[in-house]
Design an enzyme around this catalytic site. Structure first.
Site, PDB file in Angstrom:
ATOM      1  N   ASP A 469       9.347   6.523   6.192  1.00 13.42           N
ATOM      2  CA  ASP A 469       9.770   5.402   6.274  1.00 13.42           C
ATOM      3  C   ASP A 469      11.052   5.372   7.184  1.00 13.42           C
ATOM      4  OD1 ASP A 469       7.344   5.003   5.567  1.00 13.42           O
ATOM      5  OD2 ASP A 469       8.156   4.508   3.541  1.00 13.42           O
TER       6      ASP A 469
HETATM    7  O1  CEZ Z   1       8.574   5.068  -0.469  1.00 11.99           O
HETATM    8  C1  CEZ Z   1       7.870   6.406  -0.087  1.00 11.99           C
HETATM    9  C2  CEZ Z   1       6.714   5.541   0.767  1.00 11.99           C
HETATM   10  O2  CEZ Z   1       6.156   4.940  -0.164  1.00 11.99           O
HETATM   11  O3  CEZ Z   1       8.585   7.318   1.088  1.00 11.99           O
HETATM   12  C3  CEZ Z   1       7.975   7.658   1.492  1.00 11.99           C
HETATM   13  C4  CEZ Z   1       6.378   8.328   2.798  1.00 11.99           C
HETATM   14  O4  CEZ Z   1       6.169   8.630   2.768  1.00 11.99           O
HETATM   15  C5  CEZ Z   1       5.747   7.145   1.140  1.00 11.99           C
HETATM   16  O5  CEZ Z   1       5.324   6.922   2.042  1.00 11.99           O
HETATM   17  C6  CEZ Z   1       8.661   8.741   2.681  1.00 11.99           C
HETATM   18  O6  CEZ Z   1       9.220   7.797   3.283  1.00 11.99           O
HETATM   19  O7  CEZ Z   1      13.188   3.684   1.695  1.00 11.99           O
HETATM   20  C7  CEZ Z   1      12.350   3.413   1.966  1.00 11.99           C
HETATM   21  O8  CEZ Z   1      11.245   2.959   2.628  1.00 11.99           O
HETATM   22  C8  CEZ Z   1      11.728   4.333   1.219  1.00 11.99           C
HETATM   23  O9  CEZ Z   1      10.865   4.671   1.777  1.00 11.99           O
HETATM   24  C9  CEZ Z   1      10.924   3.633   0.600  1.00 11.99           C
HETATM   25  O10 CEZ Z   1      10.159   3.279   0.077  1.00 11.99           O
HETATM   26  C10 CEZ Z   1       9.794   4.718  -0.933  1.00 11.99           C
HETATM   27  C11 CEZ Z   1      10.338   3.997  -2.227  1.00 11.99           C
HETATM   28  O11 CEZ Z   1      10.447   5.594  -2.952  1.00 11.99           O
HETATM   29  C12 CEZ Z   1       8.549   4.166  -3.208  1.00 11.99           C
HETATM   30  O12 CEZ Z   1       8.522   5.083  -3.383  1.00 11.99           O
END
Ligand code: CEZ
Length: 791
Positions: A469
């Site tokens: 993300d």
């Molecule tokens: O969110 C996860 C996502 O829910 O991070 C993973 C992604 O593949 C999942 O779909 C890896 O990026 O900073 C961010 O935006 C992070 O990416 C968080 O939102 C992260 C958290 O741990 C929430 O569950």
């Protein structure tokens, strides 16, 4: 007593201070309650957007559930103050806010309940909570038994946080007919339209008592007085003043004066939760105190396994986890949808991939829902809306390029498990067109979309993110590409082709022949492009950004190597034997830590504008080089695909705390967290700490790794393949696999033989496949495996 004990039934912790953040959770389709061992609570419910009824002291921003949640003095909690009326001693149970140690302490997580067994000054106290099925309510129960030889006189005060509900209007009072403190509020809003939308909100927080209290207080300021929560002024008086609040912050405190003869017991129940109005609270009162109201749902696994080699302590927890707590964690994802109404598409697909084993009908509905929101272009949107009023929020407002890749991957897993071939022919809508198309064409389009989004080198554009993300500035100008996404696309194509070959009726396969040939070529082209542009001598780079700079390469001081491209190169079959050898070595050299495999190393310590937000996160947390279990499980799964069974098992085993490192990790072994802090070489004193976040795509893959790989019992076209992948030290493994309505009892042993031998119900099998699986039948499967010698 051991600090932590684990069985298939319960996990216990015998100290409130050694692992202060150790916690448990309860859930149903309406709510989620997290309780830490010291009595702090995070409770949320869906109406249908997530909401609270027990708040912090300031207005809290609504956001997604975050890792590394911290606790503070006025954190919402469920506390029971206990005053000895003879000695004057005041303690609070289970531990906060007085923080006085009791004679003994046990925190217990079971599937449907969390409880504490505490003894103090010859009083045995049992506190337990479960969730009410039909309402938003926590059902609490306490029993206090006098174990001494003399009469005890105590006052018991449950104190449940209501907190700051609203800047518009809030008040609280006692309702005598209901034996309840009711705090009322107006959820703050400004637009007229919201007034009408908010009509159905459950704006009342209640605490109902089964027996009427001797006194009560609903005003937090008055309760605390000058003494504060750890020594509340209100508890110095003989009796709480029976006082509500009109302007100030509410609390829910009650008093019970108890006199106990030797062996005598006091018991009471409470229900604490949210309701729309008094009528609803009345209805809750009628059901909440009966035991049937709180049987928590939890799916059971379709595999249970035992090992017989007497492996010591820590690894045996792994088996408790697999048999009980892992399916529970998967079920929690499927039941709560991570407490969102717009789950991220990749999360929703992977969570339901896990559910394919435990609740396939539910998984099917989720896949159908996802594809019905697909764009006619083939693109899956950022976020799947779960109801009509749901909106895309937070991270779903940032364009990510990878969602379409997860569709074939998850569906192949579902079809292998269920053989539900009819699904492929079901006609489904698109989000933005009047046309409908059968599922297999939805899948075809998803691949077509992925293939269109490539640059002149044949690598996939990343835009503002892929699986990762916060990798939001690699390609936000439209040029940057992701090696991982290119490989994930290749793997998705592979899954698509297998899925069509195995599950689409032959007459329709013909119509796809050209497409399949085209996709096969595209897969080769993707792999070639990654090998040409992203191989950096000993491992794969993570991508090439808008400015043409490769990253995740040797010359990088930080973020030198990333795990995901290595794992997915193995999955996509992009790797030559020589490359495989060197990338496995480099992963081991650069990414292994005592707490698992980190996602990248070294962690970034400053912003890199050619990569993005990921590099701003603290070094070693989350995507910035933690032991990100979701990425580690991809690695484990890919290791199984290349037959590295020992390495794969070792990676999985690191995802849970063990007896030797549990205090560092700070977490109980009934869930796999989304990460443990990494940056092991940079900040060794912090490495290993759990994020305590139990929402993670890890669990679906973990389950697959166990069922399909370790046990090697994988479905294919309705039959069950038998390909166990035991690590060397597990010389025996047995268990039961539930598959398409049948139970297969299996017994594996490593023997000094040349090749695998299988018997089904005593008859030797020519091929390691169980055909004609009959629902309701029981099979005995015996397998002898050639022993692998420990080096
Ligand atoms: O969110 C996860 C996502 O829910 O991070 C993973 C992604 O593949 C999942 O779909 C890896 O990026 O900073 C961010 O935006 C992070 O990416 C968080 O939102 C992260 C958290 O741990 C929430 O569950």
């Amino acid at each position: 007593a051991r600090l932590v004990s684990v069985t298939d039934e319960q996990v216990t912790l015998t100290s409130p201070v050694t692992m202060p953040k150790a916690n448990g959770y309860l859930y149903n389709d309406k709510m989620l309650l997290q309780l830490n061992c010291r009595g702090y609570a995070i409770s949320q419910f869906l109406q249908p957007e997530p909401a609270k009824y027990s708040f912090g002291p300031n207005l809290e921003a609504t956001t997604f559930i975050q890792p590394e949640h911290h606790y503070y003095a006025h954190h919402p909690g469920r506390f029971f103050y206990l005053k000895d009326l003879i000695t004057g001693e005041l303690i609070s149970l289970p531990y906060e806010p007085c923080r006085k140690r009791t004679d003994s302490f046990v925190f217990i997580q079971e599937k449907g309940q969390i409880s504490w067994r505490i003894s103090h000054n010859d009083l045995n106290i049992n506190i337990r909570v479960s969730l009410c099925n039909a309402h938003i309510a926590e059902c609490w129960h306490i029993s206090i038994v006098n174990q001494s030889g003399s009469v005890k006189r105590v006052a018991l005060y449950p104190y449940f946080t209501v907190g700051y509900q609203s800047w518009m209007n809030q008040s609280a009072d006692y309702d005598e007919t209901l034996n309840a403190i009711i705090a009322s509020a107006i959820t703050p809003y400004q637009k007229v339209s919201q007034y009408f939308e908010n009509q159905e909100l459950k704006d009342k927080t209640f605490l109902i008592s089964e027996r009427s209290p001797d006194a009560w207080l609903a005003n937090q300021e008055l309760f605390e007085g000058e003494g504060g929560l750890s020594n509340p002024t209100a508890l110095r008086q003989r009796s709480l003043p029976n006082c509500g609040t009109q302007y100030q912050v509410a609390c829910a405190a009650m008093q019970y004066d108890i006199e106990l003869a030797p062996n005598e017991a006091f018991e009471n129940k409470w229900a604490f939760g949210a309701a729309k109005n008094v009528d609803e609270i009345d209805a809750i009162k009628h059901v909440a105190f009966s035991d049937e109201s709180s049987i928590s749902p939890s799916l059971s696994a379709n595999v249970s396994i035992q090992e017989h080699t007497g492996i010591i302590g820590s690894e045996s927890w792994l088996f408790n986890y697999i048999n009980t707590w892992l399916p529970r964690q998967i079920d929690m994802h499927g039941t709560t949808n991570r407490l969102t109404t717009d789950p991220q598409t990749r999360n929703y697909l992977q969570d339901n991939m896990g559910l394919s084993f435990l609740a396939p009908t539910k998984a099917r509905r989720a896949f159908v829902r996802t594809m019905s929101q697909q764009h006619a272009s083939g693109e899956l949107p950022d976020g799947i809306l779960l109801n009509e009023t749901a909106e895309l929020k937070y991270i779903n407002q940032v364009p990510h390029r990878d969602h379409s890749a997860w569709l074939s991957i998850s569906l192949l897993c579902y079809l292998d498990e269920t053989n539900d071939t009819e699904l492929l022919l079901e006609q489904l809508d698109f989000q933005d067109s009047d046309e409908q198309a059968p599922v297999y064409l939805h899948l075809t389009k998803s691949i077509e979309y992925l293939l269109e989004q490539r640059d002149e080198r044949g690598l996939c554009f990343i835009n503002q993110g892929d699986w990762c993300d916060p990798m939001n500035m690699v390609g936000h100008n439209g040029k940057g590409v992701s090696s991982w996404l290119s490989l994930a696309t290749a793997y998705s194509i592979e899954c698509f082709i297998r899925l069509i070959n195995d599950y689409l009726p032959e007459n329709l396969q013909g119509s796809l022949a050209d497409k399949i040939a085209e996709f096969k070529e595209a897969k080769t082209a993707l792999n070639n492009a990654v090998n040409t542009h992203c191989w950096d001598g000993d491992w794969y780079a993570r991508g090439i950004n808008d400015h043409g700079r490769s990253f995740g390469i040797k010359s990088d001081v930080e973020g030198r190597i990333y795990l995901n491209p290595q794992s997915w190169a193995l999955l996509a079959e992009a790797v030559s034997p020589a490359k495989q050898y060197s990338l496995l070595n480099e992963v081991q050299k650069q990414l292994y830590t005592p707490f698992g495999v980190t996602m990248l190393a070294p962690s970034y310590t400053q912003m890199d504008e050619g990569i993005g937000r990921l590099t701003q996160k603290s070094a070693g947390i989350a995507e910035n080089g933690s032991v990100y279990n979701h990425a580690s499980v991809f690695y484990a799964y890919s290791l199984y695909q290349i037959g590295e069974n020992d390495m794969a098992f070792a990676v999985l085993a690191k995802m849970l705390p063990t007896e030797t490192d549990q205090i560092i990790r700070g977490q109980l072994p009934h869930f796999v967290p989304n990460y443990y802090r990494g940056a092991y070489h940079q900040f060794p004193e912090h490495a290993g700490k759990s994020s305590h976040l139990f929402n993670t795509g890890t669990v679906a893959w973990f389950y697959r790794c166990i069922v399909e790989e370790l046990c090697g019992l994988k479905g294919k076209q309705g039959r069950l393949l038998v390909q166990p992948k035991l690590p060397k030290h597990l010389t025996r493994l047995s268990g039961t696999r539930h598959f398409r309505g049948a139970d297969i009892n299996f017994e594996y042993q490593q023997k000094d033989i040349e090749s695998m031998q299988c018997w089904l119900n005593g008859t030797s099998l020519d091929k390691p496949v169980i055909c004609n699986v009959e629902a309701g039948a029981r099979y005995q499967l015996e397998v002898h495996l050639p022993r692998k010698h420990l080096e």
